[in-house]
Each structure stands twice: as structure tokens, then as C-alpha cells.
Write a protein that holds these residues in place. Sequence first.
Motif, PDB file in Angstrom:
ATOM      1  N   GLN A 149     -57.072  31.785  30.684  1.00 44.52           N
ATOM      2  CA  GLN A 149     -57.163  33.195  30.421  1.00 44.52           C
ATOM      3  C   GLN A 149     -56.090  33.821  31.090  1.00 44.52           C
ATOM      4  N   PHE A 150     -55.469  34.735  30.098  1.00 44.08           N
ATOM      5  CA  PHE A 150     -54.360  35.530  30.495  1.00 44.08           C
ATOM      6  C   PHE A 150     -54.905  36.554  31.679  1.00 44.08           C
ATOM      7  N   LEU A 151     -54.320  36.743  32.702  1.00 46.82           N
ATOM      8  CA  LEU A 151     -54.919  37.745  33.829  1.00 46.82           C
ATOM      9  C   LEU A 151     -53.987  39.028  33.838  1.00 46.82           C
ATOM     10  N   ALA A 152     -52.683  38.875  33.883  1.00 46.55           N
ATOM     11  CA  ALA A 152     -51.898  39.787  34.270  1.00 46.55           C
ATOM     12  C   ALA A 152     -50.196  39.395  34.015  1.00 46.55           C
ATOM     13  N   HIS A 153     -49.541  40.916  34.217  1.00 42.66           N
ATOM     14  CA  HIS A 153     -48.117  40.473  33.820  1.00 42.66           C
ATOM     15  C   HIS A 153     -47.292  41.361  34.583  1.00 42.66           C
ATOM     16  N   THR A 154     -45.747  41.000  34.815  1.00 43.11           N
ATOM     17  CA  THR A 154     -45.324  42.037  35.716  1.00 43.11           C
ATOM     18  C   THR A 154     -44.128  42.812  35.068  1.00 43.11           C
ATOM     19  N   ASP A 160     -44.198  47.238  25.308  1.00 45.71           N
ATOM     20  CA  ASP A 160     -45.615  46.767  24.664  1.00 45.71           C
ATOM     21  C   ASP A 160     -46.124  45.519  24.907  1.00 45.71           C
ATOM     22  N   ALA A 161     -47.242  45.070  25.511  1.00 45.05           N
ATOM     23  CA  ALA A 161     -47.619  44.028  25.877  1.00 45.05           C
ATOM     24  C   ALA A 161     -47.886  43.000  24.587  1.00 45.05           C
ATOM     25  N   ASP A 162     -48.533  43.636  23.273  1.00 44.61           N
ATOM     26  CA  ASP A 162     -48.719  43.144  22.141  1.00 44.61           C
ATOM     27  C   ASP A 162     -47.402  42.626  21.659  1.00 44.61           C
ATOM     28  N   ALA A 168     -49.532  34.826  25.260  1.00 45.03           N
ATOM     29  CA  ALA A 168     -49.409  33.781  23.928  1.00 45.03           C
ATOM     30  C   ALA A 168     -50.183  32.417  24.325  1.00 45.03           C
ATOM     31  N   PHE A 169     -49.978  32.102  25.590  1.00 45.89           N
ATOM     32  CA  PHE A 169     -50.441  30.791  26.116  1.00 45.89           C
ATOM     33  C   PHE A 169     -51.933  30.567  26.261  1.00 45.89           C
ATOM     34  N   ALA A 170     -52.579  31.773  26.188  1.00 45.64           N
ATOM     35  CA  ALA A 170     -53.892  31.797  26.497  1.00 45.64           C
ATOM     36  C   ALA A 170     -54.658  30.790  25.645  1.00 45.64           C
ATOM     37  N   VAL A 171     -55.701  29.963  26.250  1.00 46.50           N
ATOM     38  CA  VAL A 171     -56.285  28.716  25.322  1.00 46.50           C
ATOM     39  C   VAL A 171     -57.712  28.942  25.529  1.00 46.50           C
ATOM     40  N   GLU A 172     -58.512  28.977  24.642  1.00 43.44           N
ATOM     41  CA  GLU A 172     -59.940  29.140  24.607  1.00 43.44           C
ATOM     42  C   GLU A 172     -60.662  27.822  25.041  1.00 43.44           C
ATOM     43  N   ALA A 173     -60.259  26.667  24.348  1.00 41.35           N
ATOM     44  CA  ALA A 173     -60.822  25.678  24.820  1.00 41.35           C
ATOM     45  C   ALA A 173     -60.136  24.217  24.626  1.00 41.35           C
ATOM     46  N   ALA A 174     -59.896  23.426  25.498  1.00 37.37           N
ATOM     47  CA  ALA A 174     -58.950  22.212  25.399  1.00 37.37           C
ATOM     48  C   ALA A 174     -59.051  21.281  26.418  1.00 37.37           C
ATOM     49  N   ASP A 175     -58.822  20.006  26.212  1.00 35.84           N
ATOM     50  CA  ASP A 175     -58.872  19.087  27.405  1.00 35.84           C
ATOM     51  C   ASP A 175     -57.950  19.438  28.490  1.00 35.84           C
ATOM     52  N   ASP A 176     -56.898  19.959  27.936  1.00 34.18           N
ATOM     53  CA  ASP A 176     -55.682  20.260  28.888  1.00 34.18           C
ATOM     54  C   ASP A 176     -55.132  21.467  28.588  1.00 34.18           C
ATOM     55  N   PRO A 177     -55.746  22.517  28.903  1.00 27.63           N
ATOM     56  CA  PRO A 177     -54.927  23.926  28.300  1.00 27.63           C
ATOM     57  C   PRO A 177     -53.473  24.199  28.986  1.00 27.63           C
ATOM     58  N   LEU A 178     -53.056  23.396  29.807  1.00 25.60           N
ATOM     59  CA  LEU A 178     -51.766  23.854  30.361  1.00 25.60           C
ATOM     60  C   LEU A 178     -50.692  23.084  29.405  1.00 25.60           C
ATOM     61  N   TRP A 179     -51.106  22.161  28.461  1.00 22.46           N
ATOM     62  CA  TRP A 179     -50.145  21.460  27.817  1.00 22.46           C
ATOM     63  C   TRP A 179     -49.024  22.126  26.914  1.00 22.46           C
ATOM     64  N   GLU A 180     -49.466  23.030  26.188  1.00 25.23           N
ATOM     65  CA  GLU A 180     -48.627  24.009  25.450  1.00 25.23           C
ATOM     66  C   GLU A 180     -47.426  24.728  26.318  1.00 25.23           C
TER      67      GLU A 180
END
Length: 206
Positions: A149-154, A160-162, A168-180
Amino acid sequence: MRRTEALKIITEALCRLIPGAVPDRVTITVTETLPVAGDGEAPQASGEHTWAGSPAAVAARVHTALTTPQSPLAQAEDAKRRRDLAGEFGALTAAGAALESAPWYPVRSGDLVHVHYEPVAGLPGFGETYIVAAAGTPGEGPAGLLSMQFLAHTLPDSYDADEEGLGAFAVEAADDPLWELWFEAGPHRLTIVRDGRPVHLGGEGR
């Protein structure tokens, strides 16, 4: 070679393009000529873009370009452009092996993942922070899967964040959410914190 030594060598080499020049008086101008197509004839010059700066500024840009590692995906794309199939496959395979052999792998619920982005045209350098957690609502999510889950940015509030694609690298469900994130941003841009202690320092020594 230390950064200061490398910058000195590059700066001196640029100044020597004009034999006997006084370094403090040397400037460098880069010009892009803009063509416009004629009626079946050779393009005619219609203007130009220019950049001017000191040899030291050029040396800093050259040094940064030479010392900034590429992400595994960028390495693979470079190899693909060269039609180097072995290089393309090797870049991706090596990155996957490096991730899966890391002593902290796989990521766990509660891990914090920080990614750093170097300055690019129109954007300053900034960072994003994600947290790894169980996927879905507790008791309802897919068993064994993780989210990131995306928490914060600097990035300054003036951006504009959007529009900049933050999170963009937030992942809802995965075996390995870090992969991408590992492949696209690159391990050299990542810092991973577990139980309040860093377990991966991608920028260490830079």
C-alpha cells in the motif's frame, strides 16, 4: 575513483578542448538545430534549441549518467534495442536471482519499502514509501497473498500526485508485491525496513 577526482578529470578534459584556455573563462554551448520539411526538398533549418553552462556543470551531468545504475528492466530494454537476446534474458534472470537470494526475502507484512527517484526534467528528486500488508480485509482477503500500500511521498505540494503517477507500484494482492518495483525502479533505488531496521540499502556506498 572518488566523485571529486572524477569530476576534476572530466572538467579538465573539457577545458582542454581549447588549448591554453583559462578554465574559469570557458563555457560550453550545446545546440540542437530544428529542421522543417520542404516541398520534396531537403529540410531547411527553422531554429534551434541551446543549452549553455560551465565545464563543471557538464562534468557533473556526465558523471551522474555514468555512475547511476540502470534498473533491470532498463538494462533488458537496452539489450533488446541492440538485438542482444542473451543480454536481455540475462539482465532479467540476474535481477530475479538477486531478489530471491536476498537474506531478507520474501517481504513480510509490516515491511516498509522506500523508493528514491533521481531528478528528471520538470521534477526534483523525491521518494515514495509503501507498506507491505496482508491482502484484502483481515479474515476476508486471499490466504497467503500480500498487498503493498502507498503511504506517502516527498514531492512538494505544488505537484499533482495523480498527474505524476505517485503510488503506481501499489499492489492489491500478489505472492510477491515487491516484484514489479524491484525490476522497474531497480534494487539500487530501494530501501527496505523490517522491524525498524534496514535490511536492504540499495543506495549504500553511493
